[in-house]
Scaffold this motif. Structure first.
Motif, PDB file in Angstrom:
ATOM      1  N   GLN A   1       0.864  -1.180   0.000  1.00 18.58           N
ATOM      2  CA  GLN A   1       0.000   0.000   0.000  1.00 18.58           C
ATOM      3  C   GLN A   1       0.896   1.224   0.000  1.00 18.58           C
ATOM      4  O   GLN A   1       1.858   1.289   0.759  1.00 18.58           O
TER       5      GLN A   1
ATOM      6  N   GLU B   1       0.608   5.444   0.210  1.00 23.83           N
ATOM      7  CA  GLU B   1      -0.360   6.490   0.562  1.00 23.83           C
ATOM      8  C   GLU B   1       0.356   7.802   0.843  1.00 23.83           C
ATOM      9  O   GLU B   1       1.437   7.821   1.417  1.00 23.83           O
TER      10      GLU B   1
ATOM     11  N   LYS C   1      -6.774  -1.498  -5.339  1.00 20.18           N
ATOM     12  CA  LYS C   1      -7.730  -0.544  -4.774  1.00 20.18           C
ATOM     13  C   LYS C   1      -7.093   0.836  -4.791  1.00 20.18           C
ATOM     14  O   LYS C   1      -5.913   0.984  -4.471  1.00 20.18           O
ATOM     15  N   THR C   2      -7.888   1.813  -5.180  1.00 22.78           N
ATOM     16  CA  THR C   2      -7.403   3.193  -5.173  1.00 22.78           C
ATOM     17  C   THR C   2      -8.384   4.070  -4.415  1.00 22.78           C
ATOM     18  O   THR C   2      -9.593   3.828  -4.424  1.00 22.78           O
ATOM     19  N   ARG C   3      -7.846   5.071  -3.759  1.00 20.93           N
ATOM     20  CA  ARG C   3      -8.645   6.101  -3.097  1.00 20.93           C
ATOM     21  C   ARG C   3      -7.952   7.425  -3.388  1.00 20.93           C
ATOM     22  O   ARG C   3      -7.092   7.864  -2.624  1.00 20.93           O
ATOM     23  N   PRO C   4      -8.306   8.043  -4.516  1.00 16.89           N
ATOM     24  CA  PRO C   4      -7.613   9.279  -4.919  1.00 16.89           C
ATOM     25  C   PRO C   4      -7.648  10.385  -3.865  1.00 16.89           C
ATOM     26  O   PRO C   4      -6.682  11.142  -3.746  1.00 16.89           O
ATOM     27  N   GLU C   5      -8.723  10.475  -3.108  1.00 12.34           N
ATOM     28  CA  GLU C   5      -8.823  11.536  -2.103  1.00 12.34           C
ATOM     29  C   GLU C   5      -7.776  11.387  -1.005  1.00 12.34           C
ATOM     30  O   GLU C   5      -7.441  12.334  -0.311  1.00 12.34           O
ATOM     31  N   LYS C   6      -7.233  10.172  -0.839  1.00 13.63           N
ATOM     32  CA  LYS C   6      -6.181   9.923   0.140  1.00 13.63           C
ATOM     33  C   LYS C   6      -4.838   9.649  -0.521  1.00 13.63           C
ATOM     34  O   LYS C   6      -3.882   9.288   0.163  1.00 13.63           O
TER      35      LYS C   6
ATOM     36  N   LEU D   1      -4.021   7.099  -2.302  1.00 16.09           N
ATOM     37  CA  LEU D   1      -3.743   5.740  -1.859  1.00 16.09           C
ATOM     38  C   LEU D   1      -3.932   4.746  -2.989  1.00 16.09           C
ATOM     39  O   LEU D   1      -4.900   4.840  -3.750  1.00 16.09           O
TER      40      LEU D   1
END
Length: 109
Positions: free
Chosen positions: A17, A19, A58-63, A65
């Motif tokens: 991961q 981030e 898995k991606t979380r653009p706002e973080k 990540l």
């Protein structure tokens, strides 16, 4: 700060991961963020698009990540190839950490 975490089972890396932002430069001009993003994308493309292994991404653009988890039952050749790719990325990130200790941290858990 960028945090790169490599999850291991025994001697094998099974997932990672990444981030955060390095804070080294302005958005779009940060050479450390660009280097890390490029390495992550290369490994993800090699595992999923070249080897066709369908690793979970898995991606979380706002973080800022992105995580990748290798599927089980890869077989000896694909497992060896994936370990080479992931270990190479971990070594590269560790070298970046030595050069930019205030901007990136690498952990192995």
């Amino acid at each position: 700060m960028i945090t790169a975490t490599f999850h291991c089972e025994g001697k094998d890396i099974v997932s990672f991961q990444v981030e955060g932002h390095s804070g080294l430069g302005d958005a779009g001009e940060d050479i450390l963020c660009a280097a890390v993003t490029s390495a992550v994308r290369l490994v993800e493309c090699a595992v999923n698009d070249v080897l066709g292994l369908e690793a979970s991404v898995k991606t979380r653009p706002e973080k800022a990540l992105l995580s990748l988890k290798l599927p089980g039952g890869l077989g000896q050749t694909n497992e060896s190839t994936c370990q080479t790719l992931l270990t190479g990325m971990m070594v590269y990130f560790t070298q970046l950490q030595e050069e930019y200790p205030d901007n990136i941290i690498v952990m192995e858990v």
